[in-house]
Each structure stands twice: as structure tokens, then as C-alpha cells.
Write a protein that holds these residues in place. Structure first.
Motif, PDB file in Angstrom:
ATOM      1  N   ILE A 141     -49.653  12.742 101.049  1.00 23.94           N
ATOM      2  CA  ILE A 141     -48.321  12.836 100.443  1.00 23.94           C
ATOM      3  C   ILE A 141     -47.518  11.568 100.733  1.00 23.94           C
ATOM      4  O   ILE A 141     -46.876  11.000  99.838  1.00 23.94           O
ATOM      5  CB  ILE A 141     -47.578  14.081 100.964  1.00 23.94           C
ATOM      6  CG1 ILE A 141     -48.232  15.354 100.419  1.00 23.94           C
ATOM      7  CG2 ILE A 141     -46.103  14.038 100.560  1.00 23.94           C
ATOM      8  CD1 ILE A 141     -47.693  16.631 101.029  1.00 23.94           C
ATOM      9  N   THR A 171     -46.695   8.904  97.594  1.00 29.19           N
ATOM     10  CA  THR A 171     -45.268   8.752  97.322  1.00 29.19           C
ATOM     11  C   THR A 171     -44.858   7.296  97.510  1.00 29.19           C
ATOM     12  O   THR A 171     -44.113   6.724  96.710  1.00 29.19           O
ATOM     13  CB  THR A 171     -44.434   9.653  98.247  1.00 29.19           C
ATOM     14  OG1 THR A 171     -44.806  11.018  98.039  1.00 29.19           O
ATOM     15  CG2 THR A 171     -42.947   9.486  97.971  1.00 29.19           C
ATOM     16  N   ALA A 195     -48.603  14.791  94.839  1.00 29.21           N
ATOM     17  CA  ALA A 195     -47.444  14.078  95.377  1.00 29.21           C
ATOM     18  C   ALA A 195     -46.643  13.338  94.306  1.00 29.21           C
ATOM     19  O   ALA A 195     -45.414  13.514  94.224  1.00 29.21           O
ATOM     20  CB  ALA A 195     -47.871  13.126  96.490  1.00 29.21           C
ATOM     21  N   ILE A 249     -45.104  16.079  91.870  1.00 31.97           N
ATOM     22  CA  ILE A 249     -44.037  16.859  92.502  1.00 31.97           C
ATOM     23  C   ILE A 249     -42.805  15.989  92.734  1.00 31.97           C
ATOM     24  O   ILE A 249     -41.666  16.421  92.486  1.00 31.97           O
ATOM     25  CB  ILE A 249     -44.533  17.471  93.825  1.00 31.97           C
ATOM     26  CG1 ILE A 249     -45.548  18.584  93.554  1.00 31.97           C
ATOM     27  CG2 ILE A 249     -43.364  18.009  94.651  1.00 31.97           C
ATOM     28  CD1 ILE A 249     -46.164  19.180  94.792  1.00 31.97           C
ATOM     29  N   SER A 250     -43.012  14.760  93.190  1.00 33.32           N
ATOM     30  CA  SER A 250     -41.886  13.869  93.435  1.00 33.32           C
ATOM     31  C   SER A 250     -41.101  13.613  92.150  1.00 33.32           C
ATOM     32  O   SER A 250     -39.859  13.664  92.135  1.00 33.32           O
ATOM     33  CB  SER A 250     -42.371  12.546  94.033  1.00 33.32           C
ATOM     34  OG  SER A 250     -42.945  12.745  95.298  1.00 33.32           O
ATOM     35  N   LEU A 255     -39.287  16.850  91.089  1.00 36.03           N
ATOM     36  CA  LEU A 255     -38.117  17.096  91.934  1.00 36.03           C
ATOM     37  C   LEU A 255     -36.960  16.174  91.548  1.00 36.03           C
ATOM     38  O   LEU A 255     -35.799  16.600  91.489  1.00 36.03           O
ATOM     39  CB  LEU A 255     -38.480  16.899  93.409  1.00 36.03           C
ATOM     40  CG  LEU A 255     -39.353  17.978  94.053  1.00 36.03           C
ATOM     41  CD1 LEU A 255     -39.788  17.554  95.450  1.00 36.03           C
ATOM     42  CD2 LEU A 255     -38.601  19.310  94.122  1.00 36.03           C
ATOM     43  N   PRO A 288     -34.523  15.895  97.781  1.00 36.00           N
ATOM     44  CA  PRO A 288     -35.616  16.875  97.783  1.00 36.00           C
ATOM     45  C   PRO A 288     -36.988  16.226  98.012  1.00 36.00           C
ATOM     46  O   PRO A 288     -37.860  16.831  98.646  1.00 36.00           O
ATOM     47  CB  PRO A 288     -35.530  17.498  96.388  1.00 36.00           C
ATOM     48  CG  PRO A 288     -34.113  17.309  95.970  1.00 36.00           C
ATOM     49  CD  PRO A 288     -33.720  15.980  96.541  1.00 36.00           C
ATOM     50  N   ILE A 289     -37.169  15.012  97.521  1.00 37.37           N
ATOM     51  CA  ILE A 289     -38.442  14.304  97.744  1.00 37.37           C
ATOM     52  C   ILE A 289     -38.589  13.975  99.224  1.00 37.37           C
ATOM     53  O   ILE A 289     -39.673  14.125  99.811  1.00 37.37           O
ATOM     54  CB  ILE A 289     -38.501  13.020  96.898  1.00 37.37           C
ATOM     55  CG1 ILE A 289     -38.327  13.337  95.419  1.00 37.37           C
ATOM     56  CG2 ILE A 289     -39.825  12.286  97.136  1.00 37.37           C
ATOM     57  CD1 ILE A 289     -38.246  12.104  94.524  1.00 37.37           C
ATOM     58  N   TYR A 322     -39.555  17.071 101.074  1.00 37.78           N
ATOM     59  CA  TYR A 322     -40.950  17.386 100.739  1.00 37.78           C
ATOM     60  C   TYR A 322     -41.928  16.537 101.564  1.00 37.78           C
ATOM     61  O   TYR A 322     -42.875  17.056 102.173  1.00 37.78           O
ATOM     62  CB  TYR A 322     -41.148  17.160  99.242  1.00 37.78           C
ATOM     63  CG  TYR A 322     -42.577  17.015  98.764  1.00 37.78           C
ATOM     64  CD1 TYR A 322     -43.503  18.042  98.924  1.00 37.78           C
ATOM     65  CD2 TYR A 322     -42.978  15.846  98.121  1.00 37.78           C
ATOM     66  CE1 TYR A 322     -44.802  17.902  98.467  1.00 37.78           C
ATOM     67  CE2 TYR A 322     -44.279  15.708  97.653  1.00 37.78           C
ATOM     68  CZ  TYR A 322     -45.185  16.732  97.827  1.00 37.78           C
ATOM     69  OH  TYR A 322     -46.474  16.581  97.370  1.00 37.78           O
ATOM     70  N   LEU A 347     -41.765  17.495 105.355  1.00 39.16           N
ATOM     71  CA  LEU A 347     -42.473  18.744 105.644  1.00 39.16           C
ATOM     72  C   LEU A 347     -43.983  18.520 105.712  1.00 39.16           C
ATOM     73  O   LEU A 347     -44.671  19.105 106.550  1.00 39.16           O
ATOM     74  CB  LEU A 347     -42.130  19.789 104.582  1.00 39.16           C
ATOM     75  CG  LEU A 347     -40.729  20.403 104.666  1.00 39.16           C
ATOM     76  CD1 LEU A 347     -40.482  21.340 103.485  1.00 39.16           C
ATOM     77  CD2 LEU A 347     -40.545  21.149 105.984  1.00 39.16           C
ATOM     78  N   GLY A 348     -44.498  17.665 104.812  1.00 42.69           N
ATOM     79  CA  GLY A 348     -45.924  17.341 104.867  1.00 42.69           C
ATOM     80  C   GLY A 348     -46.298  16.700 106.188  1.00 42.69           C
ATOM     81  O   GLY A 348     -47.351  17.005 106.770  1.00 42.69           O
TER      82      GLY A 348
END
Length: 445
Positions: free
Chosen positions: A263, A267, A394, A397-398, A401, A410-411, A414, A417-418
Motif C-alpha cells: 500500500i 501509493t 492501493a 482505493i486512493s 477516496l 482519507p488516503i 488508509y 492503517l496498512g
């Protein structure tokens, strides 16, 4: 003057040198192909294969095809693991690099949407699926070719050269795309220039196959096959069934320590290219140069952290990297938003160095977790499953978001958390530094 002879523990036997070189070159070439697709998905494919959509939606669809390759990777890992555990590591690696190169050349030959309509993205998806299957069997085989013949005390450092193939692949793919982008007009680059790096894979295949043909099979695999007692009592179930039956928690541990690292990486590299070009409105060269500089630093960061892993253990180095990355992400986007090329480069380089602390020790750690008889299957499955939940999603989702909240916070949450998942899993995974991974009855080999 007499020749100086290093102590035995500091010598690198010829077979080990060839294995390191073969794995390094082969993995570099494989990742060149794979990352080339990711960069092209961020910069080109929305225009070539999804022209009927607005830029954000087109890029989202392009990233979706990027994700398909990750979804196919566990399939490739199971197939390659089966044959790698049954017939040997070497021959499987020859097949993976040939298949990877052929499909990458195929991507460079797929006509645009304007030429053949919906058939264009369909062909692109098929090529990407096959590419993912090929890469699914690559990483574990390359790691095992070194790990199964490396000295116990230096296994982390020597096996890290498989990881070094990642930044080399990034450097090669990004450099070629950068050159094509810089010397061609936007129109020519989008029309045909982006295809040249893909077609160059025909050279990649020839070099990779030649090098890998020179590497012998690993001593650990040969020892297992030559042991009559092991052969007579061998479990006839497929290796993938064996590892899921005997070491299911270790497969999950690999997923846990790998997914967050993926992730961070995707990203920092793939989504960053889109963010710089589309959201910040900067020339695509700004993101490409930052990625190139970061990959250059990783060439040295991976072996450096792996050496620390040999000295202090795989677990503490991984925990250190995960903690740093969880904090780093909250500075990453503020630095990007300055639109200052130097600060953008600092954001990317620091993230990739912190990522190296997690990733540098993983080749050895993952190999050491599994028994020889199903090591290829276990390492492949865990590594590639993490790619689905980590790297494949990744960028998508990025982007989703950001589109939904019009904010990078939010990214950041995320990604953080990973990293926390990596930290927790690492603490729950046994330390393997310095263990003997030869088959129990063949230690002398």
C-alpha cells in the motif's frame, strides 16, 4: 605478495554469485515489465483504451486493469509453486520470464480503442492477466535461488538483492517512459511513443533467459529430492494443499507483513504519478523524476536494512519501517501540495526509504518461515495474496477516496492503517534470523 583469503563465512561461492546475479537480473527485468504497465496506466491508458470517459473515470478504469494483474498473481503463484516444489526452482523461472516478456510485447502491440473499439481494452485485460500469472511465480523462485544456498548469517543481506530488482525495474521502466515523453510531443507519445518501452521487452527476455540458464538448481531442493527417506515418505498431496494444511497461519502472516508495505509503495509511486499530473496540474516529468530518484536510493536502502536484519533480526527492522511509514504519510501529501518539484521528490524519496526497512528483510523472512517441501508454494501464495489486498487496490482505493471526499486525509488514514497492520503482524510472527533452512536430514549439503 600472497593472496589474501577471506574467512569462510565471508566468501561467496561461484554458484551463489551466479544465483544472486541471475535472480537480480531476472527479477529486475520482470519488474520492469510489471511497473511499465503501472506507469502507463497512470499516464496513458485512459486516453488510449478508455477515451469515452472523463479523465478521472478513465484513469480509474485503467487502474482497474492494473489491479487485474495482481488478482492473477496468486494463480501464477500456485502453478509455479506446484512445479517449483515438485520439479525444481530453475526451470519454472525460465518459463516465468519468457511468458512475462511475451505478454509485455503483446501489450505494446494492442491497437487503440479508436482502431478496434471494445476489443482493445479486452485484449489489454487478457495480456494483463497472463502478465500477472507470470509474475506470480517469479518472486518466490528468485528469492529461493539465493536463500536456499546462502550462509545462514548472511541470508538476509544476500537475498535482499531479489528486492533490489524492484527499484531497478522501476528505474528502467520510468527512465524509458521519461525519455519517450521528453523527446516526443504529447500527441506522438499518446499515439505510439508509449509502445516502444513495451516492445523493448523482446530484448529483456533474451537477456533474462540466457542468464537464468547458467544458474544451477538449489542445494536445498536437490538435497530433499536425493534423500531416499524423504522420497519414500513424501506427501503426495499438491504442495499448495500441504502448506495450507500445515502452515496456514504463516501464509496469513506473510500477507499481513506484506500488504501494508505494498500500500505504501503503490501509493507513493503509482498513485503519485496521477496526483501530480491530474490534481496538481504539473508536467508528468515531475512525478517521473521523483520516482527515479527514490528508486535510486532504494538500490542501497534494501541491502542496508537487510544487513541490519541479519544483525538484529527481521522483526525489529520491519516494525521500525512500519512505524516510520505510518507517520510519514501525514507529511507526504502536504509536501506534494506545495507543487514544488524538490519537495515532491523529498516526499517520494523519504517514503521509499522508509518502505525499504519493511521490504528489505522480507525475502529472507518469508523463505525462512516455510518448510523446504512446500517453500515455493507457501512463499508465492502469501506474497501474491498480499498483492491483491495491498498493491493491486492501493491506487484504485486512493483515487476513489480522493474523488469521494475531495481530500487526501482519507488516503493518509488508509495508508497508516496498512502500516499498523504490518507492525502488529510482525510482532506476532516468529523471528527466523540465522536459522538453518536445509532439509533436516541433509544438513551437511
Amino acid at each position: 605478495m600472497s593472496e589474501i583469503t577471506l574467512p569462510t563465512e565471508h566468501q561467496t561461492p561461484p554458484n551463489l554469485k551466479r544465483a544472486i546475479f541471475g535472480s537480480l537480473i531476472g527479477t529486475s527485468l520482470e519488474w520492469y515489465d510489471f511497473f511499465l504497465y503501472g506507469s502507463a496506466a497512470a499516464l496513458v491508458f485512459s486516453h488510449v483504451f478508455f477515451p469515452g470517459f472523463d479523465p478521472k473515470t478513465g484513469t480509474l478504469l485503467a487502474f482497474a486493469t492494473f489491479s487485474i494483474g495482481f488478482i492473477a498473481r496468486p494463480v501464477g503463484g500456485v502453478i509455479a509453486g506446484h512445479y517449483g516444489d515438485r520439479v525444481g526452482r530453475k526451470n519454472v523461472l525460465l518459463v516465468t520470464i519468457s511468458l512475462m516478456g511475451a505478454t509485455t510485447v503483446g501489450i505494446g502491440l494492442v491497437p487503440s480503442y479508436d482502431s478496434i473499439g471494445i476489443a482493445a481494452p479486452i485484449l489489454l485485460i487478457i495480456c494483463r492477466l497472463v502478465q500477472g500469472i507470470a509474475l506470480g511465480g517469479e518472486w518466490a523462485g528468485g528469492a529461493l535461488m539465493i536463500a536456499e544456498r546462502a550462509p545462514d548469517a548472511r541470508r538476509g543481506y544476500l537475498t535482499s538483492f531479489v528486492q533490489v530488482g524492484v527499484p531497478i525495474g522501476t528505474l528502467l521502466s520510468t527512465a524509458v517512459l521519461f525519455i519517450m515523453s521528453a523527446v516526443l510531443s504529447d500527441e506522438d507519445f499518446l499515439q505510439w511513443g508509449w509502445r516502444i518501452p513495451f516492445l523493448l521487452s523482446i530484448v529483456v527476455v533474451a537477456v533474462g533467459v540466457y542468464i537464468r540458464r547458467q544458474v544451477a538448481e538449489t542445494p536445498a531442493f536437490l538435497a530433499m529430492k536425493e534423500d531416499e527417506e524423504v522420497v519414500e515418505t513424501a506427501d503426495k498431496r499438491p504442495p499448495i494443499i500441504q502448506v495450507l494444511k500445515e502452515q496456514p497461519k504463516d501464509v496469513l502472516r506473510v500477507v499481513g507483513i506484506r500488504a501494508g508495505a505494498d500500500i505504501v509503495y503503490y501509493t507513493c509511486v503509482t498513485f503519485m504519478l496521477t496526483y501530480v499530473a491530474q490534481q496538481l496540474g504539473l508536467p508528468r516529468e515531475v512525478g517521473l523524476i521523483a520516482s527515479l530518484i527514490g528508486a535510486g536510493f532504494q538500490l542501497f536502502a534494501y541491502p542496508a536494512f537487510a544487513r541490519l536484519g541479519d544483525r538484529y533480526g527481521r522483526r525489529p527492522v520491519t516494525v521500525f519501517g512500519a512505524a516510520l511509514c505510518a507517520l510519514w504519510v501525514f507529511a507526504f501529501f502536504p509536501l506534494m501540495d506545495t507543487k514544488n518539484a524538490a519537495l515532491i521528490a523529498i516526499a517520494v524519496v523519504s517514503g521509499l526509504i522508509f518502505h525499504a526497512a519493511m521490504y528489505g528483510v522480507q525475502a529472507a523472512w518469508i523463505c525462512e518461515l516455510f518448510d523446504t517441501k512446500h517453500r515455493y508454494s507457501g512463499a508465492s501464495l502469501g506474497y501474491q495474496l498480499s498483492g491483491i489486498v495491498g498493491g493491486s487496490l492501493a491506487p484504485t482505493i486512493s483515487l476513489a477516496l480522493f474523488n469521494a471526499f475531495d481530500s487526501t486525509l482519507p488516503i493518509q488514514i488508509y495508508v497508516a492503517l496498512g502500516c499498523v497492520i504490518v507492525l502488529i503482524t510482525a510482532l506476532a510472527t516468529r523471528e527466523t534470523r540465522g536459522i538453518d533452512i536445509m532439509p533436516a536430514s541433509n544438513k551437511e549439503l
